[in-house]
Write a protein that holds these residues in place. Structure first.
Motif, PDB file in Angstrom:
ATOM      1  N   ALA A  10       0.825  -1.201   0.000  1.00  0.00           N
ATOM      2  CA  ALA A  10       0.000   0.000   0.000  1.00  0.00           C
ATOM      3  C   ALA A  10       0.861   1.252   0.000  1.00  0.00           C
ATOM      4  N   ARG A  11       2.149   1.074   0.211  1.00  0.00           N
ATOM      5  CA  ARG A  11       3.038   2.208   0.420  1.00  0.00           C
ATOM      6  C   ARG A  11       3.580   2.737  -0.898  1.00  0.00           C
ATOM      7  N   GLN A  12       2.743   3.414  -1.663  1.00  0.00           N
ATOM      8  CA  GLN A  12       3.273   4.112  -2.837  1.00  0.00           C
ATOM      9  C   GLN A  12       3.996   5.339  -2.316  1.00  0.00           C
ATOM     10  N   PRO A  13       4.961   5.857  -3.072  1.00  0.00           N
ATOM     11  CA  PRO A  13       5.655   7.048  -2.577  1.00  0.00           C
ATOM     12  C   PRO A  13       4.689   8.210  -2.396  1.00  0.00           C
ATOM     13  N   ALA A  14       4.889   9.000  -1.363  1.00  0.00           N
ATOM     14  CA  ALA A  14       4.005  10.125  -1.081  1.00  0.00           C
ATOM     15  C   ALA A  14       4.437  11.297  -1.933  1.00  0.00           C
ATOM     16  N   LYS A  15       4.091  11.291  -3.192  1.00  0.00           N
ATOM     17  CA  LYS A  15       4.647  12.265  -4.133  1.00  0.00           C
ATOM     18  C   LYS A  15       3.695  13.348  -4.583  1.00  0.00           C
ATOM     19  N   ALA A  16       2.409  13.137  -4.391  1.00  0.00           N
ATOM     20  CA  ALA A  16       1.461  14.101  -4.950  1.00  0.00           C
ATOM     21  C   ALA A  16       1.717  15.506  -4.415  1.00  0.00           C
ATOM     22  N   TYR A  17       2.035  15.601  -3.110  1.00  0.00           N
ATOM     23  CA  TYR A  17       2.285  16.926  -2.545  1.00  0.00           C
ATOM     24  C   TYR A  17       3.508  17.587  -3.180  1.00  0.00           C
ATOM     25  N   GLU A  18       4.525  16.784  -3.498  1.00  0.00           N
ATOM     26  CA  GLU A  18       5.736  17.355  -4.093  1.00  0.00           C
ATOM     27  C   GLU A  18       5.401  17.992  -5.439  1.00  0.00           C
ATOM     28  N   LEU A  19       4.596  17.286  -6.215  1.00  0.00           N
ATOM     29  CA  LEU A  19       4.198  17.809  -7.519  1.00  0.00           C
ATOM     30  C   LEU A  19       3.316  19.038  -7.341  1.00  0.00           C
ATOM     31  N   PHE A  20       2.398  18.941  -6.384  1.00  0.00           N
ATOM     32  CA  PHE A  20       1.469  20.042  -6.165  1.00  0.00           C
ATOM     33  C   PHE A  20       2.211  21.296  -5.707  1.00  0.00           C
ATOM     34  N   ASP A  21       3.279  21.087  -4.963  1.00  0.00           N
ATOM     35  CA  ASP A  21       4.098  22.212  -4.508  1.00  0.00           C
ATOM     36  C   ASP A  21       4.685  22.961  -5.707  1.00  0.00           C
ATOM     37  N   GLU A  22       5.141  22.200  -6.712  1.00  0.00           N
ATOM     38  CA  GLU A  22       5.671  22.835  -7.926  1.00  0.00           C
ATOM     39  C   GLU A  22       4.560  23.550  -8.672  1.00  0.00           C
ATOM     40  N   MET A  23       3.385  22.899  -8.728  1.00  0.00           N
ATOM     41  CA  MET A  23       2.263  23.475  -9.484  1.00  0.00           C
ATOM     42  C   MET A  23       1.751  24.758  -8.840  1.00  0.00           C
ATOM     43  N   THR A  24       1.961  24.891  -7.527  1.00  0.00           N
ATOM     44  CA  THR A  24       1.423  26.063  -6.821  1.00  0.00           C
ATOM     45  C   THR A  24       2.541  27.018  -6.403  1.00  0.00           C
ATOM     46  N   ASN A  25       3.693  26.888  -7.072  1.00  0.00           N
ATOM     47  CA  ASN A  25       4.816  27.793  -6.781  1.00  0.00           C
ATOM     48  C   ASN A  25       5.204  27.823  -5.310  1.00  0.00           C
ATOM     49  N   GLY A  26       5.318  26.642  -4.731  1.00  0.00           N
ATOM     50  CA  GLY A  26       5.875  26.546  -3.386  1.00  0.00           C
ATOM     51  C   GLY A  26       4.927  26.807  -2.237  1.00  0.00           C
ATOM     52  N   LYS A  27       3.610  26.629  -2.457  1.00  0.00           N
ATOM     53  CA  LYS A  27       2.679  26.938  -1.365  1.00  0.00           C
ATOM     54  C   LYS A  27       2.436  25.763  -0.421  1.00  0.00           C
ATOM     55  N   VAL A  28       2.924  24.573  -0.782  1.00  0.00           N
ATOM     56  CA  VAL A  28       2.551  23.389   0.004  1.00  0.00           C
ATOM     57  C   VAL A  28       3.402  23.255   1.258  1.00  0.00           C
ATOM     58  N   TYR A  29       2.736  22.954   2.359  1.00  0.00           N
ATOM     59  CA  TYR A  29       3.398  22.716   3.648  1.00  0.00           C
ATOM     60  C   TYR A  29       2.940  21.345   4.119  1.00  0.00           C
ATOM     61  N   VAL A  30       3.887  20.470   4.366  1.00  0.00           N
ATOM     62  CA  VAL A  30       3.521  19.089   4.700  1.00  0.00           C
ATOM     63  C   VAL A  30       3.623  18.854   6.207  1.00  0.00           C
ATOM     64  N   MET A  31       2.589  18.256   6.753  1.00  0.00           N
ATOM     65  CA  MET A  31       2.615  17.847   8.162  1.00  0.00           C
ATOM     66  C   MET A  31       2.744  16.323   8.208  1.00  0.00           C
ATOM     67  N   GLU A  32       3.694  15.856   8.995  1.00  0.00           N
ATOM     68  CA  GLU A  32       3.930  14.413   9.033  1.00  0.00           C
ATOM     69  C   GLU A  32       3.020  13.745  10.062  1.00  0.00           C
ATOM     70  N   ILE A  33       2.102  12.948   9.560  1.00  0.00           N
ATOM     71  CA  ILE A  33       1.187  12.203  10.439  1.00  0.00           C
ATOM     72  C   ILE A  33       1.849  10.874  10.779  1.00  0.00           C
ATOM     73  N   PRO A  34       1.843  10.472  12.044  1.00  0.00           N
ATOM     74  CA  PRO A  34       2.394   9.149  12.363  1.00  0.00           C
ATOM     75  C   PRO A  34       1.459   8.072  11.821  1.00  0.00           C
ATOM     76  N   HIS A  35       1.954   6.866  11.700  1.00  0.00           N
ATOM     77  CA  HIS A  35       1.058   5.783  11.276  1.00  0.00           C
ATOM     78  C   HIS A  35       0.600   4.925  12.435  1.00  0.00           C
ATOM     79  N   LYS A  36       1.212   5.163  13.602  1.00  0.00           N
ATOM     80  CA  LYS A  36       0.758   4.468  14.804  1.00  0.00           C
ATOM     81  C   LYS A  36       0.481   5.519  15.869  1.00  0.00           C
ATOM     82  N   LYS A  37      -0.441   5.191  16.774  1.00  0.00           N
ATOM     83  CA  LYS A  37      -0.873   6.202  17.744  1.00  0.00           C
ATOM     84  C   LYS A  37      -0.283   6.006  19.137  1.00  0.00           C
ATOM     85  N   GLY A  38       0.823   5.287  19.225  1.00  0.00           N
ATOM     86  CA  GLY A  38       1.474   5.099  20.522  1.00  0.00           C
ATOM     87  C   GLY A  38       2.208   6.359  20.944  1.00  0.00           C
TER      88      GLY A  38
END
Lengths: 296, 148
Positions: A10-38
């Motif tokens: 299920a782990r495709q590379p998380a790339k859509a935001y990288e592309l979207f950042d280019e498309m929006t001239n650097g407006k994207v800010y990524v927050m890293e969500i954990p995958h476990k809630k411990g």
């Protein structure tokens, strides 16, 4: 296949935001969500929330004060309470509002002015309360009630609701991000410092049970509770095609449905009209079986 | 829509002809799916109005608040703390999209078998059809799923 192997698939590379950042001239800010809630995941998210608050202060030129944070917390909680109120009124039989209309309200929640939106939802709920007293519903009492669960339905995705309700059934709840997972949990507004407020905020958001988390058993418990609350006659699991986390978790949701002897239908689809015929056939058959008291 | 928003949309670099087409399709879909329902609550009239002005009045409001120096924060998943955005007088807008728009353009960048929601928000941007993205000062994405 082991659970780990499935998750790696299920782990495709998380790339859509990288592309979207280019498309929006650097407006994207990524927050890293954990995958476990411990503990580690909670610590990561608290840091991400803190980092985000600094970013917001930087771009707005405004400092977050305790008063502003408390005021903001109240505004968002009031919006959640209004949506909770709407959700609970749909438990009536007959439901005073269609699933299509309730879905629309939940979709508009994401872009309308929060104060105005909350006021309008509460006005709507006042009217729905009166409708319930007079037994006014959108369909007949005793018509089939469906809980939808799964991937979010962003505006203007009305596809499944339209098919189900076009067949005379009513959708009485959405266990989705455009639905229960958005508003079910209120923020604890009792904090006396910004640091404490931010911790509570981080904690509150991590209660949301997206299938991206592992394990995600709380979502299964939620579905069982919601299905009983809304008096569902059946559960329709909805996954957007290629939405691997929800596609895989559907199997677990089916087990819950079987346990509580609830008819269950699993749908995977996209936004196109290509599979409308097939979907209509399957949904009609599902609703017919429920109507006849036959389990799916 | 009640007003002529062409200048506003043009200023936001919206593809005007394609956008008119989109609004027409949306309006037809809304009439067929929503306005055909029987016995709707009166309170839904406000939401009908919001949809009729989906790229109009709300965008105009947002453009006005930006002039006051307030910032527009676009979001994807529901993990972005809305309280923090409001605490800096920001405007929080969900950018997830629910229709096949700009799919051909999006598929030049991402595989066909990507979820429709991701293709949609990219497609809307690439086809110049989303005034909300255009007004955003910051767009916040969480690393929820791996497609994102």
């Amino acid at each position: 296949m082991s659970r780990r192997q499935i998750l790696l698939l299920a782990r495709q590379p998380a790339k859509a935001y990288e592309l979207f950042d280019e498309m929006t001239n650097g407006k994207v800010y990524v927050m890293e969500i954990p995958h476990k809630k411990g503990e580690d995941g909670q610590a990561l998210w608290r840091n991400e929330v803190k980092r985000f608050s600094a970013k917001l202060e930087e771009i707005s030129g405004k400092k977050i004060t305790i008063d502003k944070l408390k005021q903001a917390s109240k505004v968002v909680n009031e919006k959640r309470k209004a949506l909770q109120r709407l959700a609970s009124l749909r438990s009536a039989d007959p439901s005073p509002i269609s699933g299509l209309d309730a879905l629309l309200v939940n979709q508009v929640a994401f872009y309308d002015d929060p104060l105005r939106f909350t006021a309008k939802v509460n006005e709507l709920c006042d009217e729905l309360t009166e409708r319930i007293k007079s037994g006014t519903g959108v369909s007949e009492k005793g018509s089939t009630r469906i809980l939808i669960s799964g991937s979010p339905m962003a505006i203007p995705n009305w596809k499944i609701h339209a098919i189900v309700e076009g067949n005379g059934a009513t959708i009485v709840g959405e266990e989705s991000c455009v639905g229960e997972r958005n508003f079910a949990s209120l923020l604890d507004e009792n904090f006396s410092s910004i640091a404490e407020g931010m911790q509570k905020i981080a904690g509150r958001y991590l209660t949301i049970n997206c299938a991206c988390f592992t394990p995600n058993n709380d979502r299964l418990t939620d579905i069982e509770i919601i299905a009983k609350r809304v008096k569902a006659d059946g559960i329709l699991h909805y996954a957007i095609q290629f939405c691997t986390p929800y596609m895989i978790e559907a199997t677990k949701v089916k087990k819950v449905a079987d346990k509580i002897k609830m008819p269950f239908l699993r749908i995977e689809t996209d936004y196109s009209m290509e599979d409308m015929g097939q979907l209509k056939t399957r949904i009609e058959a599902f609703l017919e079986m429920i109507g006849k008291g036959v389990k799916a | 829509m009640s007003k002529d928003y062409k200048q506003m949309w043009s200023d936001l670099e919206i593809n005007l002809d394609a956008h008119d087409g989109l609004l027409g399709v949306l309006s037809d879909a809304y009439t067929n799916i929503y306005l055909s329902q029987k016995n709707r609550p009166e309170g839904m009239k406000y939401f009908d109005f919001v949809i009729s002005e989906v790229h109009g009045l709300r965008i105009e409001e947002i453009v006005e608040v930006k002039k006051q120096g307030r910032k527009v924060i676009g979001t994807f998943c529901v993990y972005v703390p809305e309280e923090l955005i409001l605490a800096v007088d920001g405007v929080c807008i969900g950018l997830c999209a629910g229709a096949d728009v700009g799919t051909d353009e999006a598929e030049k960048y991402i595989p066909r078998n990507t979820c429709a929601l991701i293709k949609a928000f990219m497609g809307f941007k690439l086809a110049g059809l989303c005034p909300y993205v255009q007004t955003a000062d910051l767009i916040v994405g969480e690393t929820t799923c791996k497609g994102l």
